[in-house]
Scaffold this active site. Structure first.
Site, PDB file in Angstrom:
ATOM      1  N   CYS A 267       0.801  -1.235   0.000  1.00 31.11           N
ATOM      2  CA  CYS A 267       0.000   0.000   0.000  1.00 31.11           C
ATOM      3  C   CYS A 267       0.833   1.284   0.000  1.00 31.11           C
ATOM      4  CB  CYS A 267      -0.935   0.000   1.191  1.00 31.11           C
ATOM      5  SG  CYS A 267      -2.008  -1.437   1.194  1.00 31.11           S
TER       6      CYS A 267
HETATM    7  C1  UGA Z   1      -1.132   0.787   5.323  1.00 36.21           C
HETATM    8  C2  UGA Z   1      -1.840   1.832   6.212  1.00 36.21           C
HETATM    9  O1  UGA Z   1      -1.218   1.852   7.488  1.00 36.21           O
HETATM   10  C3  UGA Z   1      -3.322   1.487   6.384  1.00 36.21           C
HETATM   11  O2  UGA Z   1      -3.973   2.507   7.139  1.00 36.21           O
HETATM   12  C4  UGA Z   1      -3.961   1.393   4.999  1.00 36.21           C
HETATM   13  O3  UGA Z   1      -5.342   1.036   5.099  1.00 36.21           O
HETATM   14  C5  UGA Z   1      -3.223   0.335   4.177  1.00 36.21           C
HETATM   15  O4  UGA Z   1      -1.834   0.703   4.077  1.00 36.21           O
HETATM   16  C6  UGA Z   1      -3.842   0.302   2.803  1.00 36.21           C
HETATM   17  O5  UGA Z   1      -3.805   1.325   2.118  1.00 36.21           O
HETATM   18  O6  UGA Z   1      -4.484  -0.697   2.467  1.00 36.21           O
HETATM   19  P1  UGA Z   1      -0.199  -1.700   5.728  1.00 36.21           P
HETATM   20  O7  UGA Z   1       0.193  -1.725   4.298  1.00 36.21           O
HETATM   21  O8  UGA Z   1      -0.876  -2.880   6.309  1.00 36.21           O
HETATM   22  O9  UGA Z   1      -1.193  -0.463   6.016  1.00 36.21           O
HETATM   23  O10 UGA Z   1       1.131  -1.461   6.525  1.00 36.21           O
HETATM   24  P2  UGA Z   1       1.671  -0.434   7.626  1.00 36.21           P
HETATM   25  O11 UGA Z   1       1.415  -0.958   8.967  1.00 36.21           O
HETATM   26  O12 UGA Z   1       1.221   0.949   7.323  1.00 36.21           O
HETATM   27  O13 UGA Z   1       3.239  -0.537   7.356  1.00 36.21           O
HETATM   28  C7  UGA Z   1       3.788  -0.137   6.106  1.00 36.21           C
HETATM   29  C8  UGA Z   1       5.291  -0.189   6.148  1.00 36.21           C
HETATM   30  O14 UGA Z   1       5.806   0.836   6.991  1.00 36.21           O
HETATM   31  C9  UGA Z   1       5.879  -1.493   6.674  1.00 36.21           C
HETATM   32  O15 UGA Z   1       6.984  -1.834   5.873  1.00 36.21           O
HETATM   33  C10 UGA Z   1       6.309  -1.157   8.080  1.00 36.21           C
HETATM   34  O16 UGA Z   1       7.370  -1.948   8.555  1.00 36.21           O
HETATM   35  C11 UGA Z   1       6.740   0.297   7.913  1.00 36.21           C
HETATM   36  N1  UGA Z   1       6.663   1.080   9.165  1.00 36.21           N
HETATM   37  C12 UGA Z   1       5.464   1.332   9.745  1.00 36.21           C
HETATM   38  C13 UGA Z   1       7.833   1.568   9.724  1.00 36.21           C
HETATM   39  O17 UGA Z   1       8.940   1.354   9.199  1.00 36.21           O
HETATM   40  N2  UGA Z   1       7.751   2.327  10.849  1.00 36.21           N
HETATM   41  C14 UGA Z   1       6.577   2.608  11.470  1.00 36.21           C
HETATM   42  O18 UGA Z   1       6.581   3.316  12.487  1.00 36.21           O
HETATM   43  C15 UGA Z   1       5.399   2.089  10.891  1.00 36.21           C
END
Ligand code: UGA
Length: 437
Positions: A267
Site C-alpha cells: 500500500c
Molecule cells: C497501510 C496503512 O497503514 C493502512 O492505514 C492502509 O489502510 C493500508 O496501508 C492500505 O492502504 O491498504 P499496511 O500496508 O498494512 O497499512 O502497513 P503499515 O502498517 O502501514 O506498514 C507499512 C510499512 O511501513 C511497513 O513496511 C512497516 O514496517 C513500515 N513502518 C510502519 C515503519 O517502518 N515504521 C513505522 O513506524 C510504521
C-alpha cells in the site's frame, strides 16, 4: 438485508468475515475459484491474526462464498474491494475494478433492487466520477443517485490488525451525492459502529482522504528514518528515546515513528507513487512527497553501503536476512524492503540465507533455488558473515551470544534495535543508534 463483498483480499475478506460473524446475510465473491473453495472450507488464503476464527464463525451463520457474480442481484449493499495495483510508471491499474463494476452493472440491468454500491478500493481522485460511475450507468442502463447508490468508502485497516481495524475503525468516510442512498449508508454504519465518527463528503474528497492518510504515514516514517541517520552519527544518541518523547506531544502522536529500513508493503509505496504521478499530471510539483520517497529508497542503500564498508566486496559473502515479510505478524512479502534488499545483494553476487517465522513459503515463490531457506534463527546464522534483522518479529528478541557463536564473522545490522540493550560479542550496528567508537 443482503450484503455482497466483491474481492476477497485482506480488505474484502476481513469485511466479509466480520459482517458475517455478526449474523448479517453476506455473500463474499471472488473470481478465483480455488481461493473461494479454500475460504468456503474455513481456511484463509493468507496469514492474518484472528481472520480464520472470524471466518469460521461467519460460515456457521449466513455467509456464502462464491465466484458467481449473478448473486449480487438480490443484494442491498455491494462493497467492492478489488485491488488497484501499480503500473510501471507509478500510476494505478484500474483493470480489476473496471471488471468488477462492469459485472455489477450487467447484473443491475436485470435486477429489481436499488442497491448501494460502495467502493473500498483505493482510487485516484476523479476515478469514481470519470470511470466507475459511467461504467455502472452504461452497463446497467440505470441512473446513479436514483436507481442505485454509489458511494466512495475508503478503507484504513492495516494488515496484521485487519480484523481489529475492521471491527473498530477510527473513522468511516462516505463520499458521494447527498441522496437517500447516502442517508441509508450513514444509518447502516452508525448502527455497525456506534460512536465512530463519520465523514460525509463528495467522491473526490473521499478519494483524496485515502491518499492523504497513507502519504502522511509514509512522511512520518521517512522523517523518523532521516533523523535516525543523523542519530547514527551522534555517538550514544538513541532514536527510540527521541521518538517516544516527541510522540507524547499530541500534535505529533506516538505511532509510525518506528525507524527502520524504510516502508514497504502493498500500500504505502504504491499509493505514494500513484499520488506523485497524479500530482505531476495535474501540474503540482510534489516536492515533499518526492523527498519522502527518496529518503525511503536511501534507507536500503545505506544498509548496502554499511555492508560494503565493513565486508569490502559483497560477492560470495554469506549474508543472513532475518525477516522477509514486509512487517511482523504477516506472511505478506509484497513490496517488502527485505525482498528488494535480497534482490540487490544477489545482483552483487552475495550468498543469501533467510529466516522468517511466517513468510518462508511466499519468499520461496520469488527466489526459488537462488537462496537458502533456514529452519531456525541459529541455523540461518551458521557460517554467516553478516546478519541483517529487517523487522521486529517477537522471536528475534531471543537472539543471544549463543545463537551467533557459529557465525563466520559476527557482524549484525539491526534495523529495528531489537538487540540494542544486549551485551553482544559482535560488531553490532543498529539503525538510529549512534555508535560509540
Ligand atoms: C497501510 C496503512 O497503514 C493502512 O492505514 C492502509 O489502510 C493500508 O496501508 C492500505 O492502504 O491498504 P499496511 O500496508 O498494512 O497499512 O502497513 P503499515 O502498517 O502501514 O506498514 C507499512 C510499512 O511501513 C511497513 O513496511 C512497516 O514496517 C513500515 N513502518 C510502519 C515503519 O517502518 N515504521 C513505522 O513506524 C510504521
Amino acid at each position: 438485508m443482503k450484503i455482497a463483498v466483491i474481492g476477497l483480499g485482506f480488505v474484502g475478506l476481513s469485511l466479509t468475515s466480520v459482517l458475517a460473524s455478526k449474523g448479517n446475510n453476506v455473500i463474499g465473491i471472488d473470481v478465483d475459484v480455488e481461493k473461494c473453495k479454500k475460504i468456503r472450507s474455513g481456511i484463509a488464503p493468507f496469514f492474518e491474526p484472528d481472520l480464520e476464527k472470524m471466518l469460521r464463525i461467519g460460515l456457521k451463520k449466513k455467509l456464502t462464498i462464491t465466484d458467481d457474480f449473478s448473486l449480487v442481484k438480490d443484494c442491498d449493499m455491494i462493497f467492492v474491494a478489488a485491488g488497484t495495483p501499480q503500473k510501471s510508471n507509478g500510476a494505478i491499474e484500474l483493470s480489476m475494478i473496471k471488471k468488477a463494476v462492469t459485472s455489477i452493472g450487467r447484473v443491475l440491468a436485470k435486477s429489481k433492487k436499488s442497491p448501494i454500491v460502495l467502493i473500498k478500493s483505493t482510487v485516484i481522485p476523479g476515478t469514481m466520477q470519470n470511470v466507475i460511475l459511467p461504467i455502472l450507468e452504461r452497463r446497467s442502463g440505470k441512473k446513479a443517485g436514483r436507481e442505485f447508490g454509489l458511494i466512495s468508502n475508503p478503507e484504513f485497516l492495516q494488515e496484521s490488525s485487519a480484523i481489529r481495524d475492521t471491527k473498530f475503525p477510527h473513522v468511516i468516510v462516505l463520499g458521494g451525492y447527498q441522496t437517500k442512498f447516502m442517508k441509508k449508508a450513514k444509518s447502516f454504519f452508525s448502527k455497525l459502529h456506534p460512536n465512530v465518527s463519520i465523514t460525509i463528503t463528495n467522491h473526490q474528497t473521499a478519494e483524496m482522504i485515502k491518499y492523504a492518510n497513507n502519504s502522511f504515514l509514509a512522511t512520518k516514517i521517512s522523517f523518523i528514518n532521516q533523523l535516525s541517520n543523523i542519530c547514527q552519527n551522534i555517538p550514544g544518541a538513541n532514536i527510540d528515546d527521541i521518538a517516544k518523547t516527541i510522540g507524547l506531544d499530541p500534535r505529533i502522536g506516538a505511532l509510525f515513528l518506528n525507524a527502520g529500513p524504510g516502508y514497504g508493503g502493498s500500500c504505502l509505496p504504491k499509493d505514494m507513487k500513484a499520488l506523485i504521478n497524479f500530482a505531476d499530471r495535474i501540474g503540482t510539483n510534489p516536492t515533499l512527497l518526492n523527498a519522502v520517497e527518496k529518503t525511503n529508497q536511501n534507507q536500503m542503500e545505506n544498509i548496502i553501503s554499511l555492508i560494503e564498508k565493513k565486508l569490502g566486496k559483497i560477492a560470495s559473502k554469506r549474508i543472513t536476512i532475518l525477516g522477509t515479510a514486509f512487517k511482523p505478524n504477516t506472511d505478506d512479502v509484497r513490496d517488502s524492503i527485505a525482498i528488494e534488499l535480497i534482490k540487490k545483494l544477489l545482483k552483487k553476487k552475495a550468498k543469501i540465507t533467510i529466516y522468517d517465522p511466517k513468510a518462508m513459503r511466499n519468499t520461496m515463490k520469488i527466489f526459488e533455488g537462488k537462496i537458502v531457506y533456514a529452519k531456525s534463527i541459529t541455523d540461518a546464522l551458521n557460517k554467516s558473515q553478516c546478519a541483517i534483522m529487517m523487522i521486529h518479529w517477537k522471536q528475534f528478541e531471543a537472539l543471544n551470544n549463543n545463537s551467533i557463536k557459529h557465525m563466520k564473522r559476527k557482524f549484525i545490522i539491526d534495523c529495528r534495535r531489537i538487540l540494542s540493550k544486549k551485551e553482544l560479542d559482535a560488531e553490532y550496528y543498529a539503525i538510529g543508534i549512534g555508535k560509540k567508537e
